[in-house]
Write a protein that holds these residues in place. Structure first.
Motif, short mmCIF file in Angstrom:
data_model
loop_
_atom_site.label_atom_id
_atom_site.label_comp_id
_atom_site.label_asym_id
_atom_site.label_seq_id
_atom_site.Cartn_x
_atom_site.Cartn_y
_atom_site.Cartn_z
N MET A 1 0.82 -1.19 0.00
CA MET A 1 0.00 0.00 0.00
C MET A 1 0.87 1.26 0.00
O MET A 1 0.52 2.24 -0.62
N GLU A 2 2.01 1.21 0.67
CA GLU A 2 2.89 2.37 0.72
C GLU A 2 3.37 2.74 -0.68
O GLU A 2 3.43 3.92 -1.03
N ASN A 3 3.71 1.73 -1.50
CA ASN A 3 4.15 2.00 -2.86
C ASN A 3 3.07 2.71 -3.66
O ASN A 3 3.36 3.61 -4.44
N LYS A 4 1.83 2.31 -3.46
CA LYS A 4 0.71 2.94 -4.17
C LYS A 4 0.61 4.42 -3.79
O LYS A 4 0.39 5.27 -4.66
N ASN A 5 0.81 4.72 -2.53
CA ASN A 5 0.75 6.11 -2.07
C ASN A 5 1.91 6.93 -2.64
O ASN A 5 1.71 8.10 -3.01
N ILE A 6 3.09 6.33 -2.72
CA ILE A 6 4.24 7.03 -3.27
C ILE A 6 4.00 7.34 -4.74
O ILE A 6 4.25 8.46 -5.21
N LEU A 7 3.51 6.34 -5.48
CA LEU A 7 3.23 6.56 -6.90
C LEU A 7 2.15 7.62 -7.10
O LEU A 7 2.25 8.46 -8.01
N ALA A 8 1.14 7.61 -6.27
CA ALA A 8 0.08 8.62 -6.37
C ALA A 8 0.65 10.01 -6.09
O ALA A 8 0.30 10.98 -6.79
N SER A 9 1.51 10.11 -5.10
CA SER A 9 2.13 11.41 -4.78
C SER A 9 3.01 11.90 -5.92
O SER A 9 2.98 13.08 -6.27
N LEU A 10 3.80 11.00 -6.50
CA LEU A 10 4.65 11.38 -7.63
C LEU A 10 3.80 11.85 -8.80
O LEU A 10 4.14 12.84 -9.47
N THR A 11 2.70 11.18 -9.05
CA THR A 11 1.81 11.57 -10.14
C THR A 11 1.21 12.95 -9.87
O THR A 11 1.15 13.79 -10.78
N ASN A 12 0.81 13.20 -8.64
CA ASN A 12 0.26 14.52 -8.28
C ASN A 12 1.31 15.61 -8.45
O ASN A 12 1.00 16.71 -8.94
N ILE A 13 2.53 15.33 -8.04
CA ILE A 13 3.62 16.31 -8.18
C ILE A 13 3.87 16.60 -9.66
O ILE A 13 4.00 17.77 -10.06
N ALA A 14 3.93 15.54 -10.47
CA ALA A 14 4.16 15.72 -11.91
C ALA A 14 3.04 16.54 -12.53
O ALA A 14 3.30 17.43 -13.36
N ASN A 15 1.81 16.28 -12.16
CA ASN A 15 0.67 17.03 -12.69
C ASN A 15 0.74 18.50 -12.28
O ASN A 15 0.45 19.40 -13.08
N GLU A 16 1.10 18.74 -11.04
CA GLU A 16 1.21 20.12 -10.56
C GLU A 16 2.31 20.88 -11.30
O GLU A 16 2.13 22.04 -11.69
#
Length: 66
Positions: free
Chosen positions: A1-16
């Motif tokens: 689950m932690e990996n999923k959160n990290i990937l989601a955060s990276l995706t949000n950062i890239a989008n921003e």
């Protein structure tokens, strides 16, 4: 689950970054997320499976961001 959160955060950062016009920086973060995804996939699928490098492009992307 932690990996999923990290990937989601990276995706949000890239989008921003993308939304703020920082396209090169967004691409770097996206490449890091892609590399992490490949490593996670390889971890769960084991050697010789679909998680290993399949193309020259994947190998190139891996070397590009390290």
């Amino acid at each position: 689950m932690e990996n999923k959160n990290i990937l989601a955060s990276l995706t949000n950062i890239a989008n921003e970054l993308d939304n703020n016009g920082l396209f090169d920086e967004a691409n770097v973060v996206t490449k890091i997320a892609e590399k992490l995804t490949r490593k996670i996939t390889a971890q769960y699928t084991g050697p010789g499976s679909t998680g290993e490098y399949q193309t020259r492009k994947e190998r190139y992307l891996d070397n590009e961001i390290t």
